[in-house]
Motif scaffolding. Structure first.
Motif, PDB file in Angstrom:
ATOM      1  N   ARG A  94       0.839  -1.202   0.000  1.00  0.00           N
ATOM      2  CA  ARG A  94       0.000   0.000   0.000  1.00  0.00           C
ATOM      3  C   ARG A  94       0.878   1.259   0.000  1.00  0.00           C
ATOM      4  N   GLU A  97       2.086   1.852  -3.437  1.00  0.00           N
ATOM      5  CA  GLU A  97       1.029   2.394  -4.300  1.00  0.00           C
ATOM      6  C   GLU A  97       0.841   3.894  -4.050  1.00  0.00           C
ATOM      7  N   HIS A  98       0.908   4.316  -2.802  1.00  0.00           N
ATOM      8  CA  HIS A  98       0.802   5.748  -2.481  1.00  0.00           C
ATOM      9  C   HIS A  98       1.964   6.522  -3.097  1.00  0.00           C
ATOM     10  N   THR A 100       3.784   5.659  -5.690  1.00  0.00           N
ATOM     11  CA  THR A 100       3.616   5.662  -7.147  1.00  0.00           C
ATOM     12  C   THR A 100       2.611   6.730  -7.572  1.00  0.00           C
ATOM     13  N   GLN A 101       1.492   6.820  -6.878  1.00  0.00           N
ATOM     14  CA  GLN A 101       0.465   7.823  -7.190  1.00  0.00           C
ATOM     15  C   GLN A 101       1.041   9.233  -7.062  1.00  0.00           C
ATOM     16  N   MET A 102       1.754   9.480  -5.986  1.00  0.00           N
ATOM     17  CA  MET A 102       2.324  10.801  -5.754  1.00  0.00           C
ATOM     18  C   MET A 102       3.351  11.163  -6.827  1.00  0.00           C
ATOM     19  N   MET A 104       3.454   9.988  -9.915  1.00  0.00           N
ATOM     20  CA  MET A 104       2.748  10.228 -11.182  1.00  0.00           C
ATOM     21  C   MET A 104       2.159  11.634 -11.206  1.00  0.00           C
ATOM     22  N   GLU A 105       1.624  12.093 -10.090  1.00  0.00           N
ATOM     23  CA  GLU A 105       1.092  13.452 -10.020  1.00  0.00           C
ATOM     24  C   GLU A 105       2.206  14.485 -10.151  1.00  0.00           C
ATOM     25  N   MET A 119      -1.836  11.307  -2.532  1.00  0.00           N
ATOM     26  CA  MET A 119      -1.251   9.976  -2.433  1.00  0.00           C
ATOM     27  C   MET A 119      -2.274   8.900  -2.758  1.00  0.00           C
ATOM     28  N   LEU A 120      -3.536   9.287  -2.881  1.00  0.00           N
ATOM     29  CA  LEU A 120      -4.598   8.342  -3.191  1.00  0.00           C
ATOM     30  C   LEU A 120      -5.186   8.676  -4.556  1.00  0.00           C
ATOM     31  N   PRO A 121      -5.494   7.671  -5.353  1.00  0.00           N
ATOM     32  CA  PRO A 121      -6.151   7.957  -6.640  1.00  0.00           C
ATOM     33  C   PRO A 121      -7.575   8.467  -6.387  1.00  0.00           C
ATOM     34  N   GLU A 122      -8.120   9.185  -7.395  1.00  0.00           N
ATOM     35  CA  GLU A 122      -9.480   9.723  -7.245  1.00  0.00           C
ATOM     36  C   GLU A 122     -10.471   8.601  -7.048  1.00  0.00           C
TER      37      GLU A 122
END
Length: 122
Positions: A94, A97-98, A100-102, A104-105, A119-122
Motif C-alpha cells: 500500500r 502504491e501511495h 507511485t500515485q504521488m 505520477m502526479e 497519495m490516493l487515486p481519485e
C-alpha cells in the motif's frame, strides 16, 4: 558525504541499541551511478541480485524501512526492505502504491508543491 559515518556517530553519541540503526530508521536510496563492466584477465564478474542485504532474514534488518531505487536503461526500478516485526507485506504494498500515485502526479504537474500532491487515486 564528506564525513565518515563512524565519526558522525562518535560526535553525536546517540543512545545505542543493537537492534536499531543509531542515527535513522528509514532510508530512501537512489542508485543512479552507471555501473560499468568490470573485467579482469581470467575473471568474470556478475551482479548477484538487487538487494544490498541479500540472503538475510528481513526480520533481522536493522532499519525499519528502506526503499532502494535503481536507474537503468529501461527506467526506474525499486524495492522495499522492511522489518517484519513492524510492517507486513500488505502495508508495504500500500505504501508503494501511495508513492507511485504521488510520483505520477508530480510528473504530470512539476510546478505543484509537494504538499498538494495526492497519495490516493481519485
Amino acid at each position: 558525504q564528506d564525513l565518515p559515518f563512524e565519526r558522525l556517530v562518535q560526535e553525536l553519541q546517540p543512545a545505542r541499541e543493537a537492534s536499531r540503526h543509531p542515527i535513522f530508521q528509514v532510508l530512501f536510496a537512489l542508485q543512479n551511478v552507471p555501473q560499468e563492466k568490470f573485467e579482469l584477465p581470467g575473471l568474470t564478474l556478475s551482479k548477484v541480485g538487487d538487494q544490498p542485504v541479500g540472503g538475510v532474514d528481513p526480520s533481522l534488518y536493522r532499519l525499519d524501512l528502506a526503499f532502494y531505487l535503481h536507474e537503468g536503461d529501461e527506467g526506474l526500478h525499486g524495492f522495499f526492505q522492511y522489518a517484519t516485526d513492524l510492517f507486513d507485506a500488505a502495508t508495504v504494498k500500500r505504501l508503494s502504491e501511495h508513492l507511485t500515485q504521488m510520483l505520477m502526479e508530480a510528473v504530470a504537474d512539476a510546478d505543484r508543491p509537494l504538499s498538494e500532491l495526492a497519495m490516493l487515486p481519485e
